[in-house]
Design a protein around this motif. Structure first.
Motif, mmCIF file in Angstrom:
data_model
loop_
_atom_site.group_PDB
_atom_site.id
_atom_site.type_symbol
_atom_site.label_atom_id
_atom_site.label_comp_id
_atom_site.label_asym_id
_atom_site.label_seq_id
_atom_site.Cartn_x
_atom_site.Cartn_y
_atom_site.Cartn_z
ATOM 1 N N ALA A 377 0.774 -1.231 -0.051
ATOM 2 C CA ALA A 377 0.234 0.330 0.258
ATOM 3 C C ALA A 377 1.260 1.328 0.481
ATOM 4 C CB ALA A 377 -1.187 -0.179 1.110
ATOM 5 N N GLU A 378 1.936 1.148 0.840
ATOM 6 C CA GLU A 378 3.308 2.853 0.460
ATOM 7 C C GLU A 378 3.686 2.813 -0.547
ATOM 8 O OE1 GLU A 378 5.461 1.634 4.041
ATOM 9 O OE2 GLU A 378 4.648 2.224 5.398
ATOM 10 N N GLY A 383 3.276 6.023 -5.207
ATOM 11 C CA GLY A 383 3.734 6.101 -7.227
ATOM 12 C C GLY A 383 4.175 5.610 -7.450
ATOM 13 N N ALA A 384 5.197 4.358 -6.631
ATOM 14 C CA ALA A 384 6.390 3.765 -7.102
ATOM 15 C C ALA A 384 5.581 2.323 -7.481
ATOM 16 C CB ALA A 384 6.622 3.161 -6.276
ATOM 17 N N ARG A 385 3.881 2.074 -7.073
ATOM 18 C CA ARG A 385 3.671 1.016 -7.622
ATOM 19 C C ARG A 385 1.915 1.895 -8.644
ATOM 20 N NH1 ARG A 385 3.835 -4.940 -7.321
ATOM 21 N NH2 ARG A 385 4.964 -4.860 -5.656
ATOM 22 N N ARG A 386 1.366 0.746 -9.206
ATOM 23 C CA ARG A 386 -0.036 1.347 -10.497
ATOM 24 C C ARG A 386 -1.098 0.338 -9.055
ATOM 25 N NH1 ARG A 386 -3.255 5.008 -12.037
ATOM 26 N NH2 ARG A 386 -4.795 4.092 -13.076
ATOM 27 N N THR A 409 -6.034 -0.324 -6.586
ATOM 28 C CA THR A 409 -5.160 1.209 -7.281
ATOM 29 C C THR A 409 -5.423 1.613 -7.481
ATOM 30 O OG1 THR A 409 -6.835 0.189 -9.298
ATOM 31 C CG2 THR A 409 -6.150 1.226 -10.254
ATOM 32 N N ALA A 410 -4.660 2.613 -7.246
ATOM 33 C CA ALA A 410 -3.641 3.982 -7.206
ATOM 34 C C ALA A 410 -4.810 4.728 -7.965
ATOM 35 C CB ALA A 410 -1.830 4.179 -8.010
ATOM 36 N N LEU A 411 -5.108 6.373 -7.479
ATOM 37 C CA LEU A 411 -6.424 6.822 -7.922
ATOM 38 C C LEU A 411 -5.938 8.708 -7.135
ATOM 39 C CD1 LEU A 411 -10.030 6.145 -6.481
ATOM 40 C CD2 LEU A 411 -9.131 6.608 -8.823
ATOM 41 N N PRO A 418 -2.130 14.670 -4.611
ATOM 42 C CA PRO A 418 -1.983 13.587 -3.765
ATOM 43 C C PRO A 418 -3.047 11.623 -4.745
ATOM 44 C CG PRO A 418 -4.050 14.765 -3.003
ATOM 45 C CD PRO A 418 -3.756 15.445 -4.032
ATOM 46 N N ILE A 419 -2.404 10.774 -4.449
ATOM 47 C CA ILE A 419 -2.937 9.694 -4.684
ATOM 48 C C ILE A 419 -3.372 8.975 -3.503
ATOM 49 C CG2 ILE A 419 -1.856 7.119 -4.910
ATOM 50 C CD1 ILE A 419 0.806 8.774 -6.168
ATOM 51 N N PHE A 420 -4.334 8.461 -3.897
ATOM 52 C CA PHE A 420 -5.800 7.856 -2.881
ATOM 53 C C PHE A 420 -5.169 6.204 -3.776
ATOM 54 C CE2 PHE A 420 -7.522 12.616 -3.466
ATOM 55 C CZ PHE A 420 -7.694 12.201 -2.178
#
Length: 655
Positions: A377-378, A383-386, A409-411, A418-420
């Motif tokens: 999750a981190e 942003g290191a993993r989609r 999944t990253a949003l 920011p990434i959710f």
């Protein structure tokens, strides 16, 4: 007589003179001295002009007394009165007139005798009247002259004031002309700037008459954007660029536009080619050449509106999908706390969705799976993993554990935002339980296979092996026989031994898998097994089939039901001491049911199986076989009342 008396008293105060001539000369000298002394005193106290007039009055009085009879010097008093009007002392003419009047009367008394009294009195009366008329006329003339001077002075003052005002007015007019010239120049420059700004503005703009709604002016941007020429625009009204269905709403808004200095709103406009666009319209009121007008500034928001509408529709679809999804879904912020969860996720864990908002996913994750999930999750949140997939355990509100297949999944709502993390969780607890059961069943199958191999080996060794050995020994004996008579009995014995071997092979084959199940289906296989069951165990067995279509059931379903029925009947023969058993098969469009009942001794399902028998591996294997096909097995039994086994297996594609 009276005049002579007064005259004598005046000239001879002490008595009658001895010489009349001497008395008359003394009188003249006395009056001269009095006149001169009086004039000198008044000239000293008053002014030279007033002193001269007084001297003149006294001189006339002396003449009145000294002139011969018939002369009338008293009329000369009027001239003195007239000249007294020139004195700067305002009361002096009145005093002179009063004095002359008195001297006229005194002169009547003191003038020499010889003239008729009534004539002299009449003359003096007219002289007095003339005095006062002269005074009145003189005063009137003086007042008129004074009024004229004052009027002239006032006129001059007004002329000077008017001249000054006119001078100031001329100066003001010159300043105003300069200001007007400057204002006209600034107005011309302003109009030029307005025209430049108006025509080259990036937004369509026009001016509309509020009374007629006619276009008064349009800029080049509006001409290019709407497709109408300037001349066409100026022949149109604001209603002509709107779809017909929007005109009533526009007309309702016109009175509001007339009363408000500024209005903004969203409208639809129609271009010359008929296409409809969405616009943001700003209206600003002003007056042009005495006409009430509105400046309209138009911003075409068709594309942003479409994007916004599609975004709202997308958000609405996402919301409906999110809230109504049959699997659990949740959105986690950068601090690993839930921002939003759906009903399915809450039901999966036994929470209401608001109870999970603000919690971290670590709080509901099994400790054994937390490290791996947190690490992945981190990576997504930075942003290191989609995305990632993981199977993990969750802790429920009641303290239980459920398995979930998690897809994260990253949003990102904005490019620089920011990434959710969007997590989708499918409850796989039943699958995990089935897998565990399958693993146990596979182990048991392997054990059963080994047991079956040993049994088959034992049967082959003890049965067919011995039979074949006997057959081989008999064939050797038959080979050594010398005559047909000796060989015939041996051949008969060998044929019997071979028949027994064939029966043994068939028995072993049926134990492995009845061929009738593959050839004729479940119903016929169960009927054949019931017939062999009656012959082998001496127990009456009835089979009833209802609702099974002519089409075959799926192979896995037929095999599972056959083995469960076989296990139930075997348990009834071995442990229940049953006299009769019955099998009922009932099929529907969505499932198939089987009921196996016996009249044996029964057992306590909840108490461990006493008194007749303990629940062995057979019952557990029935449950496991049914569970592999998402089916169920229910057992009802009580001591002394027999046992009933209820089997239910759903029919689905691929089952």
């Amino acid at each position: 007589m009276t005049r002579a008396f007064f005259r004598s008293r005046l000239n001879c105060p002490g008595g009658a003179p001895d010489n009349p001539l001497d008395g008359e000369g003394n009188g003249r000298r006395q009056w001269s001295q009095v006149v001169l002394a009086s004039c000198a005193r008044y000239a000293q106290r008053g002014g030279l002009f007033e002193g001269v007039l007084i001297a003149l009055i006294l001189g006339l009085f002396v003449l009145d007394l000294e002139l011969p009879l018939g002369a009338a010097p008293e009329f000369l008093y009027a001239g003195v009165v007239y000249f007294s009007l020139w004195s700067s002392r305002r009361q002096f003419p009145l005093l002179v007139t009063a004095g002359c009047t008195g001297l006229t009367l005194v002169g009547f008394l003191l003038s020499p005798a010889g003239t008729a009294v009534w004539i002299d009195l009449a003359n003096r009366f007219f002289a007095v009247v003339l005095l006062w008329i002269t005074l009145e006329l003189g005063l009137a003339r003086r007042e008129a002259h004074q009024a004229l001077r004052e009027s002239h002075a006032e006129l001059e003052r007004r002329v000077r004031q008017r001249t000054s005002e006119l001078s100031h007015a001329v100066d003001s007019l010159q300043d105003e002309l300069l200001q007007r010239t400057k204002a006209e120049r600034l107005l011309a420059e302003s109009r030029e700037r307005y025209r430049l700004l108006f025509d080259h503005a990036p937004y369509p703009m026009w001016i509309v008459d509020l009374d007629t709604l006619a276009f008064l002016d349009v800029n080049e941007t509006a001409v290019r954007h709407y497709g109408y020429s300037r001349e066409e625009f100026l022949r149109m009204t604001a209603k002509d660029i709107r779809p017909p269905e929007d005109v009533p709403r526009f007309l309702e808004a016109v009175p509001l536009a007339q009363d408000s200095p500024r209005i903004e709103g969203n409208w639809r406009h129609r271009k010359k080619d008929g296409s409809i666009i969405d616009v943001e319209l700003g209206l600003y009121s002003f007056t042009i050449d005495g006409w009430r007008a509105r400046l309209a500034v138009v911003n075409d928001v068709t594309e942003p509106t479409r994007i916004t509408r599609e975004l709202k529709e997308s958000e609405e679809r996402f919301r409906r999908i999110f809230d109504g999804a049959p699997i659990g879904m949740g959105i986690v912020g950068s601090d690993c706390r839930f921002l939003k969860v759906n009903e399915a996720f809450g039901e999966m864990l036994g929470y209401r969705p608001p109870e999970l908002i603000g919690r971290t996913f670590g709080e509901i994750t099994h400790p054994g799976d937390l490290d791996a999930d947190l690490r992945l999750a981190e990576e997504v949140l930075r942003g290191a993993r989609r995305s990632y997939h993981i199977e993990k355990r969750y802790r429920t509100k009641a303290g239980g554990v459920v398995w979930g297949q998690l897809t994260v999944t990253a949003l990102r709502y904005r490019e620089d935002g920011p990434i959710f993390a969007l997590g989708m969780v499918q409850n796989i607890t039943e699958r995990k339980r089935a897998e565990a059961m399958r693993e146990r069943l596979v182990g048991k199958i392997m054990v059963a296979q080994e047991d079956e191999r040993r049994r088959i080996a034992r049967d082959l060794h003890d049965g067919i092996g011995q039979t074949l050995t006997s057959l081989a020994v008999g064939l050797r004996s038959l080979e050594e026989a010398r005559a047909m008579e000796e060989a015939a009995p041996q051949a008969k014995t060998l044929r019997r031994i071979a028949a027994e071997a064939v029966d043994e092979v068939r028995r072993i084959a049926r134990g492995l898998r009845p061929s009738v199940l593959d050839d004729l289906g479940l119903a016929e296989a169960v009927r054949q097994y019931a017939r062999e069951y009656r012959r082998a165990h001496g127990i009456a067995a009835d089979v009833h089939v209802d609702g099974l279509a002519a089409d075959r059931l799926p192979s896995a379903v037929e095999t599972t039901l056959y083995r469960i029925i076989q296990e139930a009947l075997t348990n009834a023969a071995r442990h229940a001491a049953a006299r009769t058993v019955s099998v009922v098969l009932h099929g529907t469009a969505g499932q198939v049911k089987a009921v196996i009942e016996d009249d044996g001794c029964g057992f306590d399902v909840d108490g461990g199986g006493a008194p007749c028998r303990p629940p062995g591996l057979g019952i557990q294997s029935m449950h496991e076989r049914a569970a592999l096909l998402n089916g169920t097995v229910a057992i009802e039994s009580s001591p002394g009342k027999g046992t009933s086994v209820y089997v239910q297996i759903p029919l689905r594609e691929g089952a």
